[in-house]
Scaffold this motif. Structure first.
Motif, mmCIF file in Angstrom:
data_model
loop_
_atom_site.group_PDB
_atom_site.id
_atom_site.type_symbol
_atom_site.label_atom_id
_atom_site.label_comp_id
_atom_site.label_asym_id
_atom_site.label_seq_id
_atom_site.Cartn_x
_atom_site.Cartn_y
_atom_site.Cartn_z
ATOM 1 N N ARG B 29 -57.999 33.517 -21.639
ATOM 2 C CA ARG B 29 -58.200 34.941 -21.348
ATOM 3 C C ARG B 29 -56.881 35.487 -20.819
ATOM 4 N NH1 ARG B 29 -62.184 34.651 -22.861
ATOM 5 N NH2 ARG B 29 -64.080 35.018 -21.710
ATOM 6 N N LEU B 30 -56.475 36.645 -21.368
ATOM 7 C CA LEU B 30 -55.258 37.278 -20.863
ATOM 8 C C LEU B 30 -55.557 37.907 -19.509
ATOM 9 C CD1 LEU B 30 -54.181 39.062 -24.166
ATOM 10 C CD2 LEU B 30 -53.191 36.979 -23.178
ATOM 11 N N LEU B 31 -54.667 37.718 -18.564
ATOM 12 C CA LEU B 31 -54.827 38.306 -17.231
ATOM 13 C C LEU B 31 -53.790 39.412 -17.062
ATOM 14 C CD1 LEU B 31 -55.971 38.289 -14.315
ATOM 15 C CD2 LEU B 31 -54.223 36.583 -13.764
ATOM 16 N N ALA B 32 -54.267 40.635 -16.931
ATOM 17 C CA ALA B 32 -53.343 41.757 -16.680
ATOM 18 C C ALA B 32 -53.421 42.092 -15.192
ATOM 19 C CB ALA B 32 -53.712 42.940 -17.571
ATOM 20 N N GLY B 33 -54.041 43.220 -14.831
ATOM 21 C CA GLY B 33 -54.167 43.558 -13.402
ATOM 22 C C GLY B 33 -55.270 42.784 -12.706
ATOM 23 N N GLY B 34 -56.150 42.196 -13.495
ATOM 24 C CA GLY B 34 -57.223 41.374 -12.936
ATOM 25 C C GLY B 34 -58.346 42.160 -12.301
ATOM 26 N N GLN B 35 -58.294 43.483 -12.359
ATOM 27 C CA GLN B 35 -59.270 44.293 -11.625
ATOM 28 C C GLN B 35 -60.660 44.273 -12.257
ATOM 29 O OE1 GLN B 35 -58.456 45.749 -8.474
ATOM 30 N NE2 GLN B 35 -57.083 44.098 -9.028
ATOM 31 N N THR B 36 -60.714 43.918 -13.503
ATOM 32 C CA THR B 36 -62.005 43.721 -14.149
ATOM 33 C C THR B 36 -62.258 42.230 -14.332
ATOM 34 O OG1 THR B 36 -61.861 45.824 -15.291
ATOM 35 C CG2 THR B 36 -63.336 44.184 -16.246
ATOM 36 N N GLY B 73 -45.922 50.696 -22.003
ATOM 37 C CA GLY B 73 -46.176 49.272 -22.115
ATOM 38 C C GLY B 73 -47.552 48.909 -21.587
ATOM 39 N N ALA B 74 -48.109 47.826 -22.135
ATOM 40 C CA ALA B 74 -49.472 47.431 -21.775
ATOM 41 C C ALA B 74 -49.599 47.111 -20.291
ATOM 42 C CB ALA B 74 -49.906 46.231 -22.617
ATOM 43 N N MET B 75 -48.537 46.566 -19.703
ATOM 44 C CA MET B 75 -48.612 46.150 -18.294
ATOM 45 C C MET B 75 -48.209 47.250 -17.306
ATOM 46 S SD MET B 75 -50.013 43.230 -17.945
ATOM 47 C CE MET B 75 -49.525 42.651 -16.323
ATOM 48 N N VAL B 76 -48.017 48.467 -17.817
ATOM 49 C CA VAL B 76 -47.750 49.588 -16.897
ATOM 50 C C VAL B 76 -49.046 49.908 -16.141
ATOM 51 C CG1 VAL B 76 -47.096 52.017 -16.770
ATOM 52 C CG2 VAL B 76 -45.918 50.476 -18.359
ATOM 53 N N ALA B 105 -55.826 51.348 -4.469
ATOM 54 C CA ALA B 105 -55.517 49.916 -4.484
ATOM 55 C C ALA B 105 -55.750 49.327 -5.870
ATOM 56 C CB ALA B 105 -56.365 49.178 -3.450
ATOM 57 N N ILE B 106 -56.755 49.818 -6.544
ATOM 58 C CA ILE B 106 -57.067 49.317 -7.885
ATOM 59 C C ILE B 106 -56.071 49.887 -8.898
ATOM 60 C CG2 ILE B 106 -58.819 49.378 -9.711
ATOM 61 C CD1 ILE B 106 -60.834 49.491 -7.186
ATOM 62 N N ARG B 107 -55.724 51.161 -8.714
ATOM 63 C CA ARG B 107 -54.749 51.763 -9.631
ATOM 64 C C ARG B 107 -53.372 51.097 -9.505
ATOM 65 N NH1 ARG B 107 -57.227 56.636 -7.952
ATOM 66 N NH2 ARG B 107 -55.428 57.508 -6.876
ATOM 67 N N ASN B 108 -53.076 50.564 -8.332
ATOM 68 C CA ASN B 108 -51.788 49.878 -8.153
ATOM 69 C C ASN B 108 -51.710 48.582 -8.947
ATOM 70 O OD1 ASN B 108 -50.754 51.825 -6.497
ATOM 71 N ND2 ASN B 108 -51.264 50.761 -4.584
ATOM 72 N N LEU B 109 -52.840 48.031 -9.304
ATOM 73 C CA LEU B 109 -52.846 46.749 -10.027
ATOM 74 C C LEU B 109 -53.341 46.880 -11.463
ATOM 75 C CD1 LEU B 109 -54.189 44.482 -7.150
ATOM 76 C CD2 LEU B 109 -51.953 44.282 -8.233
ATOM 77 N N GLY B 110 -54.343 47.717 -11.671
ATOM 78 C CA GLY B 110 -54.929 47.856 -13.008
ATOM 79 C C GLY B 110 -53.917 48.410 -13.996
ATOM 80 N N THR B 111 -54.030 47.966 -15.244
ATOM 81 C CA THR B 111 -53.021 48.329 -16.246
ATOM 82 C C THR B 111 -53.613 49.105 -17.415
ATOM 83 O OG1 THR B 111 -53.359 46.331 -17.545
ATOM 84 C CG2 THR B 111 -51.768 46.191 -15.725
ATOM 85 N N LEU B 112 -52.738 49.796 -18.095
ATOM 86 C CA LEU B 112 -53.148 50.523 -19.294
ATOM 87 C C LEU B 112 -53.712 49.561 -20.333
ATOM 88 C CD1 LEU B 112 -53.156 53.145 -21.029
ATOM 89 C CD2 LEU B 112 -50.855 52.512 -21.783
ATOM 90 N N GLY B 113 -52.984 48.466 -20.581
ATOM 91 C CA GLY B 113 -53.421 47.516 -21.604
ATOM 92 C C GLY B 113 -54.771 46.907 -21.267
ATOM 93 N N GLY B 114 -54.962 46.570 -19.995
ATOM 94 C CA GLY B 114 -56.232 45.987 -19.576
ATOM 95 C C GLY B 114 -57.384 46.947 -19.790
ATOM 96 N N SER B 115 -57.155 48.192 -19.462
ATOM 97 C CA SER B 115 -58.211 49.194 -19.605
ATOM 98 C C SER B 115 -58.543 49.437 -21.075
ATOM 99 C CB SER B 115 -57.761 50.495 -18.941
ATOM 100 O OG SER B 115 -58.694 51.512 -19.179
ATOM 101 N N GLU B 124 -61.259 56.008 -18.278
ATOM 102 C CA GLU B 124 -60.471 57.209 -18.566
ATOM 103 C C GLU B 124 -59.441 56.981 -19.668
ATOM 104 O OE1 GLU B 124 -61.388 56.222 -15.591
ATOM 105 O OE2 GLU B 124 -62.427 57.962 -14.760
ATOM 106 N N TRP B 125 -58.725 55.829 -19.629
ATOM 107 C CA TRP B 125 -57.626 55.671 -20.598
ATOM 108 C C TRP B 125 -58.094 55.641 -22.048
ATOM 109 C CZ3 TRP B 125 -54.656 57.914 -17.830
ATOM 110 C CH2 TRP B 125 -53.933 57.444 -16.739
ATOM 111 N N PRO B 126 -59.127 54.900 -22.390
ATOM 112 C CA PRO B 126 -59.561 54.940 -23.792
ATOM 113 C C PRO B 126 -59.905 56.365 -24.235
ATOM 114 C CG PRO B 126 -60.575 53.085 -22.660
ATOM 115 C CD PRO B 126 -59.884 53.905 -21.607
ATOM 116 N N THR B 127 -60.522 57.131 -23.333
ATOM 117 C CA THR B 127 -60.908 58.502 -23.649
ATOM 118 C C THR B 127 -59.671 59.367 -23.891
ATOM 119 O OG1 THR B 127 -62.800 58.137 -22.229
ATOM 120 C CG2 THR B 127 -62.284 60.431 -22.765
ATOM 121 N N CYS B 128 -58.675 59.197 -23.032
ATOM 122 C CA CYS B 128 -57.446 59.980 -23.189
ATOM 123 C C CYS B 128 -56.697 59.567 -24.457
ATOM 124 C CB CYS B 128 -56.538 59.792 -21.970
ATOM 125 S SG CYS B 128 -57.217 60.516 -20.473
ATOM 126 N N LEU B 129 -56.683 58.267 -24.715
ATOM 127 C CA LEU B 129 -55.985 57.790 -25.918
ATOM 128 C C LEU B 129 -56.585 58.434 -27.158
ATOM 129 C CD1 LEU B 129 -53.729 55.577 -26.598
ATOM 130 C CD2 LEU B 129 -55.663 54.185 -27.386
#
Ligand code: FAD
Lengths: 790, 288
Positions: B29-36, B73-76, B105-115, B124-129
């Motif tokens: 499993r890929l680990l990005a921000g880990g928030q999910t 980038g995905a990890m932004v 705190a979650i926004r500081n770790l969660g990433t665009l790619g993960g979402s 929100e991000w999939p909707t905006c995309l």
């Protein structure tokens, strides 16, 4: 505000807003919560819990689980029952109450989703959880009783067949002239209220380390608990261990709210494991199991009626309350108290003469319910105040005015209210007058009317309330529950002039230790920096009831005050001997013995300590310096000392979305003598927020099969800071005459009044649409439905 | 609860990631921000045998302008997007939506790619995309694919990303001078996944919106475009009656899946309120 005469001759600390001495330690992360404690040879337990609401346990196959790394034991209900007696949680003063025997682990039948069935013990928590996945429990689902409405129907299953039906407790109260009052009234209003089952979410979950030492036959339990002596007694009785051989230690407790004042099946199971394994066993509930194993509360359906005449005079209240409490009454306080309180409290602030109440407390296959902050008050207050607003609207009388008109007069006390409760001294009139000024009531009403013209719907809700505090033995003791109504304090002078205060009431994060230090410092005459407070250890503190029913300040505080005064007297006696002065000429002031006439310091307390402890040879023969004293206090004049207060809420309802914005909340409270205004304000705010939780957000949602659907922090909505209004708090002080301190309780009144104030404010905002919402939590969907938009 | 045991690797380049994915397949499993992801591990809802931590891969970071596209980038992280001047200029919808994503705190770790990969229908991000007609850039051992948002989100937590593929970035068309966008959502508590939300984007001239895309979050299994409503408002001057028609079209074309406290009817009602408010705001701002 008229100021009270000080409780002690020296009043340096009582009445001051002082920071809690223990706050820094906790803020720096240096507290000692149960999960911080590591003991040698300690093992960890996790419980396999029933996945369904009602099931017959057919077979438990632990062979695979036992093979998992680190597993120490797998233990089931029948094994535990050999060393722990079952219990039946009833109280004799709740006539006719019944419940069924309950065991540490389910025997052959689980009665709610979350009931513990099998214990898996391993060297680490992870290993125990790993092994849990390999435990095979074969079960057959049984029909479950979920709805309270059908619990007493002939066709419903009976959860405990030996009880004959699903009725745990029923009570009726009737003053006799209710029908006549309703018949003669100019106006009558009837409302059915629904209250969602919710729970108290403590930051630190329930946890325990049980440590049985077979060589001494001694049990030590580290527990996140509110009533250490109660648990000591219960462990003693259920396990047959003498209580002197049991020590319960409650160091830091990360929030309790009543959730941690009960004896849970897994508490006994963890002790049983430690006895069986002869080593320490740690149990920490995780958040997911908290939701199905902590007590829930407040699931009520109440139909209420109110009668009044044209002038606004309230003549009568009538209620019919149905509440569901899960499959067992909770040990040892029982699950009938909440409903019983509703009956006692409805109509509490008012002068009506007639009242009729009917209560049915029924079993169901959901998590057990029991006492949670406010116990019955939020229900009773919402019902009372909802009805008062309903009748005010019918009579076109302003909600503030109808309350001012009907509350019991401030000079009418002591008196017995219509439901039979005894009230020592309350201040409804002063509180209502004060809140009207605080919120600038006329200006708010004008603003509300102006905004309404622009399509902005604001509402103002008011709730008067009474709150039971400082209980006597009438609460539990007279009903046979071995829960101490008295509490004690021991204060010792140390050789350096410092004092150590040991109290049976503990600290749960609310600042109890801070006020005990304030009281002790003033009573003895020492600086607060020299006071050390020790609580939460049955080996150390005097015997006491602990923290519940808003009794800490009023009962524990009075014991501290009396012990402090007694110690001061003894110290002055010692000084008189050392200084060869008459006791009437000297006093202990600010850490020194002073000459009263001149105010001149004669001897620092440290010098007295040195002589008394290290040079007793210099004191006269036969004289003993008694520099450690203990005093106890029990409130025996009234069943309870009631407090009162009033809350008001300003909300804005978005009538398109059903969303409610909380704009402001006001509290005027009367807890008697305010020992620390800052801490009382914080208690009020925290409790108001918890009340708002019940009013707008929190509900344990079960599906038709009795499965909890939102048992996690994402789906169970606790109130959060962003949605909370500013909460302004003011005080009126009507001290109780039952103690020298004069303090009453302050911990629960916020929760009692907030749901009523919020609900009334929302209904006030909705009044232009001639609709109302009486089902809590009040969700956007419920508001939209009331508005006919969905 | 505690996560079951897993292995952990932290590659420093994309080239190192693909062999790992090949080797472990479904077990990785890929680990990005880990928030999910970390919450699902702790709840033992998922038991991968290895986590591949993407945090040291610089190729997945960075915000750049690439011709007519803004590449993120995905990890932004959510917070980086929220604070970026480049994003504010070229994709102003994103900073409008960002404050609604969870808590700081979650926004500081969660990433665009993960979402985007997780594809929560209320995120929100999939909707905006989708509203911005953006593109997901995916890479695998065999090469790069560019997938339009319209083709990416196919079902609940399900995308057209293939096994062995990883999201490296998302690209958003750069906002033109007459770009219009707006975002709103209804959540009972700030920071929660909303009951329903709406991202709108298009071109604006006077009181008329063109190339409008209206995307709802929280209604169905994926972010949902309201094509009929878009058709109603497209290139027509906004009027109260046009807006009402758009709301009617929305209710006609989409249906919602209820949640624990808001049923389908409530959600559709709220979706209509959001649409009406967004368009009214636009109409009023033009008339002002
Ligand atoms: C309390 C809370 C509230 C939240 N509220 C919101 C909210 O309101 N709105 C919202 O949108 N989100 C919310 N979130 C989710 C948050 O935004 C997450 O950060 C996000 O959904 C996932 O991003 P991540 O970087 O943490 O991914 P991770 O948790 O690390 O990964 C999520 C999934 O994506 C996969 N993945 C990660 N990166 C890639 C990649 N580059 N290529 C392919 N697959 C990948 C992972 O393998 C995993 O399956 C909330 C989270 C929490 C804890």
């Amino acid at each position: 505000m008229k100021t009270l005469a000080p409780a002690t001759e020296q009043a340096r600390y009582i009445g001051q807003s002082l920071a809690r001495p223990n706050a820094l330690r906790l803020a720096e992360g240096r507290g000692t919560y149960v999960d911080d404690i590591e003991l040698p040879r300690m093992v960890h337990v996790v419980y396999w819990r029933s996945p369904v609401a009602h099931a017959h346990i057919v077979k438990i196959d632990a062979s695979f689980a036992r093979m998992m790394p680190g597993v120490v034991a797998v233990v089931d209900g029948p094994q535990m029952a050999k060393i722990c007696k079952p219990w039946v949680a009833t109280l004799t003063h709740l006539a006719g109450m019944k419940s069924a025997p309950q065991y540490p682990l389910a025997m052959d039948r689980a009665c709610w989703q979350g009931e513990p069935v099998v214990a898996v013990v391993a060297n680490t928590r992870v290993e125990a959880e790993d092994a849990l996945q390999y435990l095979v429990v074969e079960w057959e689902a049984l029909p479950a009783l979920i709805e309270t409405e059908t619990a007493l129907d002939a066709g419903s299953i009976v959860i405990h067949p030996q009880l004959g039906d699903n009725l745990c407790f029923t009570r009726s109260l009737d003053t006799g002239g209710v029908d006549a009052a309703f018949a003669s009234a100019d106006a009558v209003a009837e409302v059915t209220f629904q209250f969602g089952r919710h729970t108290g979410v403590t930051l630190e979950p329930r946890c325990q380390i049980s440590d049985y030492n077979p060589s001494e036959k001694r049990l030590t339990v580290h527990h996140s608990q509110q009533a250490p002596h109660m648990m000591q007694d219960l462990y003693s009785r259920q396990f047959g261990i003498p209580e002197s051989q049991i020590r319960v230690i409650c160091k830091d407790v990360g929030g309790s709210f009543g959730i941690k004042v009960h004896a849970y099946p897994d508490d006994f199971a963890t002790v049983a494991l430690s006895v069986l394994l002869e080593r320490p066993v740690k149990f920490v509930t995780d958040r997911l199991e908290s939701f199905t194993s902590d007590i829930h509360a407040r699931q009520h359906r109440v139909t209420g009626r109110i009668a009044a005449n044209k002038s606004g005079e309230i003549l009568a209240f009538e209620i019919d309350d149905l509440t569901g409490i899960g499959p067992y009454s909770m040990f040892p306080r029982t699950s009938a108290i909440e409903g019983n309180q509703v009956v006692n409290l409805v109509g509490g602030p008012y002068r009506h003469q007639q009242y009729r109440a009917k209560l049915n407390v029924v079993f169901q296959n959901k998590a057990p319910t029991c006492q949670y902050r406010g116990v019955g008050h939020p229900i009773a207050c919402a019902v009372t105040e909802g009805l008062v607003d309903a009748i005010a609207q019918k009579l076109a009388i302003d909600p503030l005015v109808i309350r001012q008109q009907n509350v019991i007069r401030d000079d009418a006390y002591p008196m017995t209210a219509t439901s039979g409760i005894k009230l020592e001294g309350l201040s409804h009139q002063q509180c209502l007058d004060k809140i009207a000024v605080m919120m600038d009531y006329p200006a708010l009403r004008a603003e509300q009317a102006a905004l309404q013209k622009r399509g902005i719907y604001r509402g103002i809700g008011i709730a008067a309330l009474i709150e039971l505090t400082n209980p006597s033995a009438a609460f539990y003791g007279v009903g046979g529950a071995r829960i101490s109504a008295q509490d004690g304090a021991t204060i010792r002078l140390e050789p350096t002039g410092a004092i150590t205060v040991m109290v049976g009431v503990g600290e749960q994060g609310q600042g109890t230790e801070a006020i005990f230090a304030q009281i002790a410092a003033d009573a003895v005459g020492v600086s607060m920096e020299l006071v050390r407070v020790v609580t939460g250890d049955t080996d150390v503190t005097p015997y006491g009831g602990g923290t519940w029913a808003s009794r800490g300040a009023g009962i524990g505080g009075e014991a501290v005050l009396q012990a402090g005064l007694a110690l001061q007297k003894n110290i002055v006696g010692v000084a008189s001997v050392i200084l060869k002065r008459d006791v009437s000429e000297i006093a202990l002031v600010n850490d020194a013995i002073v000459e009263i006439s001149s105010g001149q310091s004669l001897m620092p307390l440290a010098e007295l300590g040195r002589v008394a402890y290290f040079r007793p040879d210099s004191l006269p023969a036969g004289f003993n310096a008694e520099l450690m004293v203990t005093r106890h206090y029990a409130q025996r004049d009234y069943p309870f000392i009631f407090t009162n207060g009033v809350q008001a809420s300003l909300v804005e309802v978005d009538v398109d979305t059903g969303f409610v914005k909380l704009l402001k909340h006001w509290v005027v409270e009367d807890c008697g003598r305010v020992i620390n205004p800052m801490l009382v304000d914080e208690q009020m705010r925290g409790a108001v927020v918890q009340g708002i939780g019940g009013a707008l957000f929190e509900e344990c949602l079960y599906d038709d099969a009795g499965l909890l659907q939102n048992g996690n922090m994402a789906d169970y909505l606790v109130p959060m800071a962003a949605e909370m209004p500013d909460i302004e708090v003011a005080h009126v002080e009507t001290p109780t005459k039952t103690s020298k301190l004069g303090a009453k309780g302050a911990g629960e009144a916020g929760t009692a009044g907030a749901p009523a104030a919020i609900m009334n404010a929302i209904n006030d905002a909705l009044s232009p649409f001639n609709t109302t919402v009486y089902s809590q939590p009040i969700t956007p969907q419920k508001i939209l439905r009331a508005l006919g938009k969905v | 609860m505690k996560a079951p045991a897993f292995d952990y690797v932290k590659p420093h380049s994309l080239a190192e990631v693909f062999p790992l994915l090949q080797q472990y397949g479904d077990e990785a499993r890929l680990l990005a921000g880990g928030q999910t992801l970390l919450a699902t591990l702790n709840m033992r809802l998922s038991e991968p045998s290895v986590l591949v931590d993407l945090s040291a891969i610089t190729e997945l970071r960075g915000l750049t302008l690439a011709g007519a596209m803004l590449r993120i980038g995905a990890m932004v992280t959510h917070s980086e997007i929220e604070a970026s001047a480049l994003v504010a200029q070229h994709a102003p919808l994103l900073p409008l939506a960002a404050p609604h994503i969870a808590h700081r705190a979650i926004r500081n770790l969660g990433t665009l790619g993960g979402s985007i990969a997780y594809a929560d229908p209320a995120a929100e991000w999939p909707t905006c995309l989708l509203a911005l007609d953006g593109v997901v850039v995916a890479k695998s051992a065999t090469g790069e694919r560019r997938i339009r948002a319209d083709d990416f989100f196919v079902d609940l937590y399900t995308t057209t990303l293939l096994p062995g593929e990883i999201i490296v970035a998302c690209e958003f068309p750069v906002a033109s001078a007459n770009h219009w966008c707006d975002f709103d959502e209804l959540a009972r508590r700030h920071g929660d996944y909303a009951i329903v939300g709406l991202a709108g984007a298009g071109q604006r001239s006077e009181n008329t919106l063109a190339q409008v895309r209206l995307v709802f979050l929280g209604l169905g299994a994926t972010p949902l475009r309201a094509l009929q409503a878009e058709g109603v408002v497209k290139s027509q001057p906004l009027t109260a009656s046009l807006i009402n028609q758009a709301v009617a079209a929305l209710k006609n074309e989409l249906s919602a899946v209820g949640d624990l406290t808001s049923d389908a009817a409530t959600k559709m009602h709220l979706a209509g309120v959001l649409l009406k408010r967004m368009l009214m705001k636009q109409m009023q701002s033009k008339n002002a």
